[in-house]
Design an enzyme around this catalytic site. Structure first.
Site, PDB file in Angstrom:
ATOM      1  N   GLN A 126      -2.849  23.587 -21.062  1.00 42.92           N
ATOM      2  CA  GLN A 126      -2.219  22.768 -22.099  1.00 42.92           C
ATOM      3  C   GLN A 126      -2.531  22.764 -23.592  1.00 42.92           C
ATOM      4  OE1 GLN A 126      -3.560  18.606 -21.598  1.00 42.92           O
ATOM      5  NE2 GLN A 126      -1.973  18.023 -22.855  1.00 42.92           N
ATOM      6  N   GLY A 127      -1.696  23.216 -24.525  1.00 43.18           N
ATOM      7  CA  GLY A 127      -2.526  23.737 -25.886  1.00 43.18           C
ATOM      8  C   GLY A 127      -1.873  22.288 -26.545  1.00 43.18           C
ATOM      9  N   TYR A 128      -2.611  21.220 -26.762  1.00 43.54           N
ATOM     10  CA  TYR A 128      -2.292  20.059 -27.542  1.00 43.54           C
ATOM     11  C   TYR A 128      -3.522  20.358 -28.733  1.00 43.54           C
ATOM     12  CZ  TYR A 128       0.920  17.525 -24.831  1.00 43.54           C
ATOM     13  OH  TYR A 128       2.247  17.268 -24.260  1.00 43.54           O
ATOM     14  N   SER A 129      -4.940  20.068 -28.100  1.00 44.86           N
ATOM     15  CA  SER A 129      -5.761  18.999 -28.877  1.00 44.86           C
ATOM     16  C   SER A 129      -5.503  20.603 -30.103  1.00 44.86           C
ATOM     17  CB  SER A 129      -6.986  19.639 -28.720  1.00 44.86           C
ATOM     18  OG  SER A 129      -6.895  18.401 -27.762  1.00 44.86           O
ATOM     19  N   GLU A 245      -0.064  12.168 -17.324  1.00 46.82           N
ATOM     20  CA  GLU A 245      -1.099  12.770 -16.898  1.00 46.82           C
ATOM     21  C   GLU A 245      -2.122  11.494 -17.179  1.00 46.82           C
ATOM     22  OE1 GLU A 245      -4.702  15.107 -20.581  1.00 46.82           O
ATOM     23  OE2 GLU A 245      -2.950  13.990 -21.135  1.00 46.82           O
ATOM     24  N   SER A 384      -9.088   9.003 -25.156  1.00 46.22           N
ATOM     25  CA  SER A 384     -11.141   8.929 -24.518  1.00 46.22           C
ATOM     26  C   SER A 384     -11.169   7.212 -25.090  1.00 46.22           C
ATOM     27  CB  SER A 384     -12.050   9.259 -26.787  1.00 46.22           C
ATOM     28  OG  SER A 384     -11.417   8.431 -27.510  1.00 46.22           O
ATOM     29  N   ASN A 385     -12.314   6.688 -23.938  1.00 51.31           N
ATOM     30  CA  ASN A 385     -12.236   5.307 -23.810  1.00 51.31           C
ATOM     31  C   ASN A 385     -11.384   4.568 -25.255  1.00 51.31           C
ATOM     32  OD1 ASN A 385     -12.218   6.803 -21.117  1.00 51.31           O
ATOM     33  ND2 ASN A 385     -13.928   5.977 -20.600  1.00 51.31           N
ATOM     34  N   GLU A 386     -12.793   5.115 -25.962  1.00 48.21           N
ATOM     35  CA  GLU A 386     -11.872   4.719 -27.098  1.00 48.21           C
ATOM     36  C   GLU A 386     -10.263   4.138 -27.412  1.00 48.21           C
ATOM     37  OE1 GLU A 386     -14.614   6.578 -27.201  1.00 48.21           O
ATOM     38  OE2 GLU A 386     -15.518   5.715 -26.439  1.00 48.21           O
TER      39      GLU A 386
HETATM   40  C1  LIG Z   1     -14.027  19.306 -21.267  1.00 46.50           C
HETATM   41  C2  LIG Z   1     -12.789  19.297 -22.240  1.00 46.50           C
HETATM   42  C3  LIG Z   1     -11.551  19.480 -21.497  1.00 46.50           C
HETATM   43  C4  LIG Z   1     -10.551  19.626 -22.202  1.00 46.50           C
HETATM   44  N1  LIG Z   1      -9.385  19.701 -21.766  1.00 46.50           N
HETATM   45  C5  LIG Z   1      -7.879  19.113 -23.451  1.00 46.50           C
HETATM   46  C6  LIG Z   1      -7.010  20.717 -22.707  1.00 46.50           C
HETATM   47  O1  LIG Z   1      -6.807  21.468 -21.367  1.00 46.50           O
HETATM   48  N2  LIG Z   1      -6.077  20.472 -23.424  1.00 46.50           N
HETATM   49  C7  LIG Z   1      -6.158  19.814 -24.652  1.00 46.50           C
HETATM   50  O2  LIG Z   1      -4.728  20.267 -25.895  1.00 46.50           O
HETATM   51  N3  LIG Z   1      -7.399  18.949 -24.884  1.00 46.50           N
HETATM   52  C8  LIG Z   1      -8.026  19.499 -24.152  1.00 46.50           C
HETATM   53  N4  LIG Z   1      -9.353  18.694 -24.809  1.00 46.50           N
HETATM   54  C9  LIG Z   1      -9.790  18.497 -25.339  1.00 46.50           C
HETATM   55  C10 LIG Z   1      -9.427  16.589 -25.048  1.00 46.50           C
HETATM   56  O3  LIG Z   1      -8.177  15.959 -25.282  1.00 46.50           O
HETATM   57  C11 LIG Z   1     -10.171  15.336 -26.760  1.00 46.50           C
HETATM   58  O4  LIG Z   1     -11.386  16.873 -26.711  1.00 46.50           O
HETATM   59  C12 LIG Z   1     -10.113  14.409 -27.006  1.00 46.50           C
HETATM   60  O5  LIG Z   1      -8.341  13.768 -27.372  1.00 46.50           O
HETATM   61  C13 LIG Z   1     -10.918  14.018 -28.184  1.00 46.50           C
HETATM   62  O6  LIG Z   1     -10.840  14.485 -28.994  1.00 46.50           O
HETATM   63  P1  LIG Z   1     -12.051  14.567 -30.186  1.00 46.50           P
HETATM   64  O7  LIG Z   1     -12.946  15.765 -29.566  1.00 46.50           O
HETATM   65  O8  LIG Z   1     -11.353  15.696 -31.465  1.00 46.50           O
HETATM   66  O9  LIG Z   1     -12.646  13.866 -31.055  1.00 46.50           O
HETATM   67  P2  LIG Z   1     -12.527  12.981 -31.883  1.00 46.50           P
HETATM   68  O10 LIG Z   1     -11.168  12.349 -32.121  1.00 46.50           O
HETATM   69  O11 LIG Z   1     -12.727  13.050 -33.244  1.00 46.50           O
HETATM   70  O12 LIG Z   1     -13.035  11.588 -31.368  1.00 46.50           O
HETATM   71  C14 LIG Z   1     -14.833  11.166 -31.846  1.00 46.50           C
HETATM   72  C15 LIG Z   1     -15.370  10.232 -31.295  1.00 46.50           C
HETATM   73  O13 LIG Z   1     -14.253   8.784 -32.262  1.00 46.50           O
HETATM   74  C16 LIG Z   1     -14.088   8.139 -31.514  1.00 46.50           C
HETATM   75  N5  LIG Z   1     -12.837   7.554 -32.163  1.00 46.50           N
HETATM   76  C17 LIG Z   1     -11.613   8.179 -32.600  1.00 46.50           C
HETATM   77  N6  LIG Z   1     -10.426   7.498 -33.097  1.00 46.50           N
HETATM   78  C18 LIG Z   1     -11.053   6.270 -32.768  1.00 46.50           C
HETATM   79  C19 LIG Z   1     -10.399   4.575 -33.300  1.00 46.50           C
HETATM   80  N7  LIG Z   1      -9.516   4.915 -33.738  1.00 46.50           N
HETATM   81  N8  LIG Z   1     -10.867   4.248 -33.012  1.00 46.50           N
HETATM   82  C20 LIG Z   1     -12.232   3.827 -31.832  1.00 46.50           C
HETATM   83  N9  LIG Z   1     -12.998   5.354 -31.177  1.00 46.50           N
HETATM   84  C21 LIG Z   1     -12.348   5.873 -32.357  1.00 46.50           C
HETATM   85  C22 LIG Z   1     -13.588   9.494 -30.008  1.00 46.50           C
HETATM   86  O14 LIG Z   1     -13.147   8.172 -29.102  1.00 46.50           O
HETATM   87  C23 LIG Z   1     -14.556   9.567 -30.348  1.00 46.50           C
HETATM   88  O15 LIG Z   1     -15.671   8.895 -29.559  1.00 46.50           O
HETATM   89  C24 LIG Z   1     -10.299  18.692 -23.355  1.00 46.50           C
HETATM   90  C25 LIG Z   1     -11.077  17.886 -23.929  1.00 46.50           C
HETATM   91  C26 LIG Z   1     -12.554  18.153 -23.494  1.00 46.50           C
HETATM   92  C27 LIG Z   1     -14.572  18.056 -23.567  1.00 46.50           C
END
Ligand SMILES: Cc1cc2nc3c(=O)[nH]c(=O)nc-3n(C[C@H](O)[C@H](O)[C@H](O)COP(=O)(O)OP(=O)(O)OC[C@H]3O[C@@H](n4cnc5c(N)ncnc54)[C@H](O)[C@@H]3O)c2cc1C
Lengths: 399, 386
Positions: A126-129, A245, A384-386
């Site tokens: 999955q290439g989203y993030s 998902e 994320s849970n938030e």
């Molecule tokens: C082990 C692992 C596997 C993964 N696998 C994949 C994958 O296969 N493909 C893929 O595409 N992605 C994958 N991901 C990415 C995952 O979806 C992202 O890590 C996730 O979306 C959070 O983004 P971030 O890490 O950039 O954190 P950020 O978005 O920068 O968030 C940082 C903190 O801010 C909080 N936050 C952000 N916005 C808000 C808001 N509006 N209100 C309150 N709190 C907020 C978040 O909850 C978090 O606590 C994976 C991540 C991990 C850790």
């Protein structure tokens, strides 16, 4: 009201149990139960057994070769798989991109990709993030520019789970940087990983494991025919995928199995000469999480029953995600705690299948602390849970 | 009341703060942790030069005569650096055992070498079924005409694989979990019948599994009365808790600062994530936990010299607070950073691992809650305490 499973559902459970007994390779279930690493081949062997039985497409309709199971059946299946120590089905192909292809793909795309998912020819990731686009996925920057009947893709994806095993990646890319809203300029592309210009680099997680990757795109030429649906409507398809998902997001079966494991460790560990499970403080900690899990199981079944009756889960799936991950994390924390001082040693080689060296401490100790740290990811990914709480607050509570 | 450091303590703090700031960056730490011995001997020599190995010991043996607060100052800086050198094993626990139980000759000899950085110690006390119970000693010591024979297993001995001398607890008499009847024995690392199996720990340190299979040692290898070591063990562990608590505070500070910084710089949805109130409150909870932990680390340091019950009760209370705060801060720091905090390359992830593992050393929150209750209910609190 009748909270019992129907006779048909109970018979189905028996059928699943028998299948697992006959077809789940015992070396693989031993690895899963022992918290050991699974190889690509382990996943393939298990999924092949499912394919042979016609059970890999758990969430698929029968017309595409799926099971056509009702939600409660899927739940039973997942619960039994977890109890038996089956690896989780790698979701990216069969449970993520496939539903999108079924719903929005062209007839040719359906005919090409779906059978290859079921027969395990393709491993999807999955290439989203992206580094700058996590929670705020719509801000993604990976660019796809049109050049005749190709897109030329440049940019970077990250956190790509098991990308090192994959030969296909589904990506969200920006095709219209000038769109009024960031969501409006995004397209959904299927990309063949061996295409020139793609580089996959491992990211090692805090537990020392290679589970995720960075994927770089440098002038990667992707046929326009690999686009799902219409240009610039990728966000709609992505949102549809996100609802998939979140199927089995509660992970009740996995938490039940983890709880059983915790209890068996707590029975074996000693505190003051007695089994740890008899210690009042520890016992009440286990009881608390067990009670939480009972409640979650009921909540999950209520949602499933509703879906079975034709309803669509809304904020409920966010509730299931939050509670499901909190409970799973609480169990892994208690399991770590149960080990006492033996939580410290880090015997990475003991996590390889076929390890026959001397364990440090009890033979169940090696994976526990690493798993506790690894499971911190549950509350970060998949929305994320938030973010889930924001969804509930906005969509369901109108705040 | 006066919470200020003395002049000497301020100097000590400057010395150790400068060391970790200028010479103990995260890469230095990682390289040391990744080495075979799990720390840097060159860094250890620097500690010796700067007098850091002398801090808790009496001046008579070349020490600086420091108390709990001095130890706290050093350990807190080490916590900020996430230092992996065997300070806890050698100086704090090993040194305290020698100081509390050893003869004058042993103190002169061993502590002199510790202060000079010439010898490493480890406290081989924990056992496979002992969990955190300090009185649980199944390893036996049997008197021979010329000394003692030791037999048993010791588990998760911190830095046990590099110690020149293991200080082994063994039972001379009494039931398996009786405080009476425990002795301390000096066992050289090359003793016959001794097997030491070293391994990395998940927080970047080292520990060892030890088997004593009929290890024979001389009469002079006992530390103190061979059947009355428990009070010395308790006192050494108290010193260990002071050091661990301060170390945890140092590490929590770094993690809180890093998280705050990230909240102010990481942007999602066109704004810094620190602008989301849901995260602001979480950050506030982390800072509150840090301040509570700091308070208890200070209290523990100040009570290191108190009477047994008051001292032990405070140590248990401190360890409970530290355990809770450390876990909260570690888990929240990871969560608020998102995916980046899950990676090996990212320093706060390693701080988080150490913080969580500190609860698995010298008794966890549950162990110390039990102990706090027993020590509190066992007697009326003396006036002026709480
Ligand atoms: C082990 C692992 C596997 C993964 N696998 C994949 C994958 O296969 N493909 C893929 O595409 N992605 C994958 N991901 C990415 C995952 O979806 C992202 O890590 C996730 O979306 C959070 O983004 P971030 O890490 O950039 O954190 P950020 O978005 O920068 O968030 C940082 C903190 O801010 C909080 N936050 C952000 N916005 C808000 C808001 N509006 N209100 C309150 N709190 C907020 C978040 O909850 C978090 O606590 C994976 C991540 C991990 C850790």
């Amino acid at each position: 009201m009748d909270l019992n499973y129907t006779p048909e559902e109970q018979a189905f459970r028996e059928e699943v149990r028998q299948f697992l007994k006959d077809e789940l390779p015992s070396d693989i279930s031993a690895k899963v139960k022992g918290g050991q690493r699974l190889t690509r081949d382990d996943h393939i062997r298990w999924q092949s057994a499912l394919t042979k039985r016609g059970w890999l497409g758990v969430n698929w309709p029968t017309e595409h070769g799926g099971t056509g199971w009702a939600p409660v059946q899927r739940h039973i299946f997942e619960e039994e798989c977890a109890a038996a120590g089956a690896p989780r089905i790698v979701a990216f192909g069969v449970n993520m991109v496939a539903p999108v292809i079924m719903k929005f793909g062209s007839p040719e795309q359906k005919a090409h990709y779906l059978p290859r998912i079921l027969d395990l020819t393709d491993w999807w990731c999955q290439g989203y993030s992206e580094p700058g686009a996590g929670s705020d996925l719509a801000s993604l920057k990976t660019r796809a520019t049109r050049d005749g009947d190709h897109y030329v893709v440049n940019g970077q994806k990250t956190w790509t789970t098991l990308g090192q095993h994959a030969n296909w990646i589904f990506c969200l890319v920006r095709t219209d940087p000038k769109a009024a809203k960031p969501q409006e300029g995004i397209s959904f592309l299927l990309i063949d990983m061996p295409t020139p210009g793609i580089t996959v680099r491992p990211i090692i997680l805090l537990d020392g494991e290679h589970e995720v990757n960075e994927v770089f795109f440098d002038d990667v030429r992707v046929p326009v025919g690999n686009r799902i649906g219409e240009e610039n409507l990728g966000w709609t398809y992505a949102k549809y995928l996100l609802t998939h998902e979140r199927t089995n997001i509660a992970g009740v079966g996995l938490s039940k199995e983890a709880l059983r494991h915790l209890k068996s460790i707590a029975r074996d560990q000693r505190k003051g000469g007695r089994p740890l499970i008899e210690d009042p403080i520890f016992r009440s900690r286990i009881a608390q999480v067990e009670i939480d899990l009972m409640a979650l199981e009921m909540t999950n079944l209520r949602v499933l029953a509703d879906v079975q009756a034709g309803g669509a889960p809304g904020a409920e799936s966010s509730i299931l995600k939050i509670k499901g991950t909190e409970i799973r994390q609480a169990i892994t924390a208690l399991t770590r705690k149960a080990l006492g001082p033996y939580a410290l040693p880090f015997q990475s080689e003991a996590l390889d299948g076929g390890f026959n060296g001397e364990p440090i401490g009890p033979d169940y100790a090696a994976p526990v602390t690493a798993q506790y740290f690894n499971m911190r990811k549950l509350s970060i990914f998949g929305g994320s849970n938030e973010i889930q709480k924001n969804i509930i607050a906005k969509a369901s509570l109108g705040l | 009341m006066d919470f200020a450091l003395s002049e000497e303590q301020r100097l000590l703090k400057e010395t150790v703060d400068r060391l970790v700031r200028d010479r103990y960056g995260f890469e230095v730490r990682q390289a040391a942790a990744d080495s075979d011995i799990g720390f840097s001997r060159a860094m250890w020599a620097t500690f010796a030069e700067l007098g850091l190995l002398a801090v808790p010991f009496p001046e008579a043996v070349g020490g600086l005569g420091g108390g709990g607060i001095d130890l706290m100052v050093v350990a807190e800086a080490f916590g900020r650096a996430l230092a992996v050198e065997p300070y806890l094993a050698t100086v704090v626990l090993g040194g305290a055992l020698v100081e509390h139980a050893g003869s004058d000759a042993q103190k002169d000899d061993i502590l002199g070498k510790v202060v000079a950085g010439e010898t490493l110690l480890a406290f081989a006390h924990g056992e496979p079924d002992g969990r955190y119970d300090l009185a649980h000693v199944a390893t036996t010591a049997v008197k021979t005409p010329t000394g003692w024979t030791l037999a048993g297993r010791k588990s998760v001995v911190i830095n046990g694989d590099t110690a020149d001398t293991l200080i082994v607890s063994a039972r001379v008499s009494g039931a398996i979990d009786a405080p009476d009847g425990i002795g301390l024995f000096l066992v050289p690392s090359d003793a016959k019948g001794l097997t030491v199996r070293g391994n990395p720990t998940i927080d970047g340190g080292r520990s060892a599994e030890i088997v004593l299979d009929g290890v024979t040692i001389g009469e002079d290898a006992t530390l103190g009365e061979p059947d009355a070591a428990y009070p010395a063990i308790e006192a050494a562990v108290a010193r260990g808790i002071v050091a661990l608590s301060a170390e945890a505070v140092g590490a929590m500070e770094v993690v809180c600062d890093a998280t705050l910084d990230y909240l102010k710089t990481r942007k999602q949805f066109g704004r810094t994530i620190g602008s989301f109130q849901a995260l602001q409150h979480r950050m506030v909870d982390m800072r509150t936990a840090l301040e509570q932990a700091r308070s208890m680390a200070i209290l523990a340091a100040a009570k290191l010299g108190a009477d047994r019950v008051e001292r032990e009760r405070t140590m248990s209370a401190a360890k409970v607070t530290i355990g809770q705060s450390a876990r909260l801060i570690a888990e929240e720091a990871i969560q608020l950073h998102g995916g980046i905090a899950m990676t090996w390359e990212f320093a706060p992830a390693h701080y988080a691992k150490r913080l969580v593992m500190i609860d698995h050393l010298l008794g966890d929150t549950d162990h110390h809650t039990d102990r706090f209750i027993a020590l509190t209910d066992g007697q009326a609190a003396p006036a002026g305490t709480f």
